[in-house]
Design a protein around this motif. Sequence first.
Motif, PDB file in Angstrom:
ATOM      1  N   HIS A  23      27.832 -18.865 -24.019  1.00  0.00           N
ATOM      2  CA  HIS A  23      28.833 -19.935 -24.092  1.00  0.00           C
ATOM      3  C   HIS A  23      29.982 -19.653 -23.124  1.00  0.00           C
ATOM      4  N   PHE A  24      30.481 -20.703 -22.493  1.00  0.00           N
ATOM      5  CA  PHE A  24      31.503 -20.496 -21.458  1.00  0.00           C
ATOM      6  C   PHE A  24      32.754 -19.800 -21.987  1.00  0.00           C
ATOM      7  N   PHE A  28      35.676 -15.320 -21.565  1.00  0.00           N
ATOM      8  CA  PHE A  28      37.080 -14.926 -21.694  1.00  0.00           C
ATOM      9  C   PHE A  28      37.229 -13.718 -22.629  1.00  0.00           C
ATOM     10  N   SER A  63      41.349 -18.247 -16.091  1.00  0.00           N
ATOM     11  CA  SER A  63      40.423 -19.203 -15.493  1.00  0.00           C
ATOM     12  C   SER A  63      39.088 -18.524 -15.223  1.00  0.00           C
ATOM     13  N   CYS A  64      38.054 -19.340 -15.133  1.00  0.00           N
ATOM     14  CA  CYS A  64      36.732 -18.805 -14.862  1.00  0.00           C
ATOM     15  C   CYS A  64      35.912 -19.848 -14.102  1.00  0.00           C
ATOM     16  N   GLU A  65      35.149 -19.387 -13.137  1.00  0.00           N
ATOM     17  CA  GLU A  65      34.182 -20.249 -12.447  1.00  0.00           C
ATOM     18  C   GLU A  65      32.786 -19.700 -12.700  1.00  0.00           C
ATOM     19  N   TYR A  66      31.897 -20.604 -13.077  1.00  0.00           N
ATOM     20  CA  TYR A  66      30.567 -20.216 -13.518  1.00  0.00           C
ATOM     21  C   TYR A  66      29.554 -20.529 -12.428  1.00  0.00           C
ATOM     22  N   PRO A  69      23.699 -18.942 -14.981  1.00  0.00           N
ATOM     23  CA  PRO A  69      23.758 -18.687 -16.422  1.00  0.00           C
ATOM     24  C   PRO A  69      23.549 -17.210 -16.771  1.00  0.00           C
ATOM     25  N   ARG A  71      22.110 -14.888 -19.931  1.00  0.00           N
ATOM     26  CA  ARG A  71      21.227 -15.082 -21.083  1.00  0.00           C
ATOM     27  C   ARG A  71      21.278 -13.897 -22.046  1.00  0.00           C
TER      28      ARG A  71
ATOM     29  N   PHE D  24      43.901 -16.474 -26.977  1.00  0.00           N
ATOM     30  CA  PHE D  24      43.841 -17.314 -25.771  1.00  0.00           C
ATOM     31  C   PHE D  24      42.450 -17.923 -25.556  1.00  0.00           C
ATOM     32  N   SER D  25      41.401 -17.240 -26.001  1.00  0.00           N
ATOM     33  CA  SER D  25      40.050 -17.781 -25.778  1.00  0.00           C
ATOM     34  C   SER D  25      39.757 -18.969 -26.698  1.00  0.00           C
ATOM     35  N   PHE D  28      39.804 -22.580 -25.368  1.00  0.00           N
ATOM     36  CA  PHE D  28      38.640 -23.141 -24.672  1.00  0.00           C
ATOM     37  C   PHE D  28      37.686 -23.799 -25.667  1.00  0.00           C
ATOM     38  N   ARG D  59      29.747 -25.988 -18.039  1.00  0.00           N
ATOM     39  CA  ARG D  59      30.968 -25.948 -17.250  1.00  0.00           C
ATOM     40  C   ARG D  59      30.748 -25.197 -15.945  1.00  0.00           C
ATOM     41  N   VAL D  60      31.337 -25.652 -14.875  1.00  0.00           N
ATOM     42  CA  VAL D  60      31.364 -24.850 -13.654  1.00  0.00           C
ATOM     43  C   VAL D  60      32.735 -24.215 -13.472  1.00  0.00           C
ATOM     44  N   ALA D  61      33.733 -24.738 -14.170  1.00  0.00           N
ATOM     45  CA  ALA D  61      35.060 -24.147 -14.074  1.00  0.00           C
ATOM     46  C   ALA D  61      35.860 -24.501 -15.320  1.00  0.00           C
ATOM     47  N   ALA D  62      36.679 -23.568 -15.749  1.00  0.00           N
ATOM     48  CA  ALA D  62      37.573 -23.804 -16.885  1.00  0.00           C
ATOM     49  C   ALA D  62      38.829 -22.984 -16.675  1.00  0.00           C
ATOM     50  N   SER D  63      39.967 -23.569 -17.005  1.00  0.00           N
ATOM     51  CA  SER D  63      41.213 -22.824 -16.849  1.00  0.00           C
ATOM     52  C   SER D  63      42.226 -23.274 -17.886  1.00  0.00           C
ATOM     53  N   CYS D  64      43.172 -22.405 -18.169  1.00  0.00           N
ATOM     54  CA  CYS D  64      44.219 -22.747 -19.137  1.00  0.00           C
ATOM     55  C   CYS D  64      45.501 -22.021 -18.769  1.00  0.00           C
ATOM     56  N   PRO D 121      19.545 -24.160 -15.739  1.00  0.00           N
ATOM     57  CA  PRO D 121      19.907 -25.576 -15.777  1.00  0.00           C
ATOM     58  C   PRO D 121      19.817 -26.172 -14.375  1.00  0.00           C
TER      59      PRO D 121
END
Lengths: 140, 140, 140, 140
Positions: A23-24, A28, A63-66, A69, A71, D24-25, D28, D59-64, D121
């Motif tokens: 999970h994304f 974190f 922040s994170c860039e994926y 995947p 597994r 903090f996580s 998300f 997601r390809v990107a997530a930030s906070c 995916p």
Amino acid sequence: MSTPFRTSRMVEFSDTDMAGIMHFSAFFRFMEGAEHRFLRSLGFSVFSEFGSEIITFPRVAASCEYHSPARCEQELDIDVTVRRVGTKSVTYGFAFSHQGRDVATGQMTSVCCRVRHGEAPVSIPIPDEFGNKLREQVIS
Amino acid sequence: MSTPFRTSRMVEFSDTDMAGIMHFSAFFRFMEGAEHRFLRSLGFSVFSEFGSEIITFPRVAASCEYHSPARCEQELDIDVTVRRVGTKSVTYGFAFSHQGRDVATGQMTSVCCRVRHGEAPVSIPIPDEFGNKLREQVIS
Amino acid sequence: MSTPFRTSRMVEFSDTDMAGIMHFSAFFRFMEGAEHRFLRSLGFSVFSEFGSEIITFPRVAASCEYHSPARCEQELDIDVTVRRVGTKSVTYGFAFSHQGRDVATGQMTSVCCRVRHGEAPVSIPIPDEFGNKLREQVIS
Amino acid sequence: MSTPFRTSRMVEFSDTDMAGIMHFSAFFRFMEGAEHRFLRSLGFSVFSEFGSEIITFPRVAASCEYHSPARCEQELDIDVTVRRVGTKSVTYGFAFSHQGRDVATGQMTSVCCRVRHGEAPVSIPIPDEFGNKLREQVIS
């Protein structure tokens, strides 16, 4: 210093979701765990309790860039770098990979804070002993 | 009192695992959430902070039996019952269902504790105002 | 066999709650992680994918009794024992300790299942190769 | 469209950490939950299963960015906006507040994907029916 701090961690069943991949949001938690292992490698703890007071590093940004995947049961390598050390804050970079395959990259900025329960955290300058050791780790 | 307290909660994507169903550990978070909604319905909070001291109810036991899978976006009904109120502890029962289908049943026993940070929690008698209200909820 | 399988795991910041201790639900993730390490030590994976079909072990029951708090950065020892192996199910016991101090004990019963996405898991007999190896681990 | 989609969610005990605030996580997970409620408000599900195939939005990107702490039992308002809809991806913005106090802002970019279990995916164009409805929500 020229090489990042490397740690590794296996993706667990409870880290996955119904799409069959990690999970994304779990990235974190992995970043935080890697940051804390890095701090312990420098002789520091993730927090220090003085009576009812805690010195800790809440995040101001994450922040994170994926890229591909992760597994279940894959062992992820996590490279931790110190990107910047300010008076009160520190920014870390994270690179996740699996057997050389790029999985994700992330960044977190934490601020040195004094936390008293029931009160808002108050930012304070990073203690010298800690800040200086972090500055030595900045990769330039 | 003759009817349990009913609340409901939707299974979220982040509650699922790669088997495509709600992860077994998520039921414990759902139980805690339902317990706290129940306590708020009685006018109580899940904890009370007095300066650096917290009165809270850490668990001494928790269990769950799983009867059928819960899936993403299913709205689960959760019935909360008070099974037993002792001097220092309270035992809750939980029944999870989805549109009448039995999903799981659980139980949690919590002990009234005073928590000071950095110290072990110390069990204390449940304050009368709270204990009496809980005892009225026991279904006999 | 006479000794349990022992693994260890550090309590992370994200495992804690505002009472300053490891959240009670995190023990179930730790149990699952320990179970999976145990299975890998026997040469098995936590699941096997055959096309769109997964053989896995969803839980039918899980329980935990909490004896003393676990705190951030404490390294917990987790002893895994096989308590009972039936035709379709296996029951594990778990003992958590920190430097010899008893922290918690738990139990989980899992059922061997074939999972096709979008369908309910179907229980099947534990494959012989796997069941026999588990039976050798039962501590009598 | 001129107003964002607003939903709300209470911070639970299990969302907190030993610093006494929401981890903090958890933001998300809250963002994802809000995104999915938004999608349901448009008549869409977070995923669609066709046999063993899932159409979903990894997601390809997530930030906070974190501006002030969120505490247990605080009801957070979460405003969801659609920032950009591309051929294959969509970017959402999130604003967390508590009784008007700014708590955090976040962003997530998701890519429309076909997921077959055990395979990576594969990104695909957002189906028209879905993409057009999302484009109507972009706040300009």
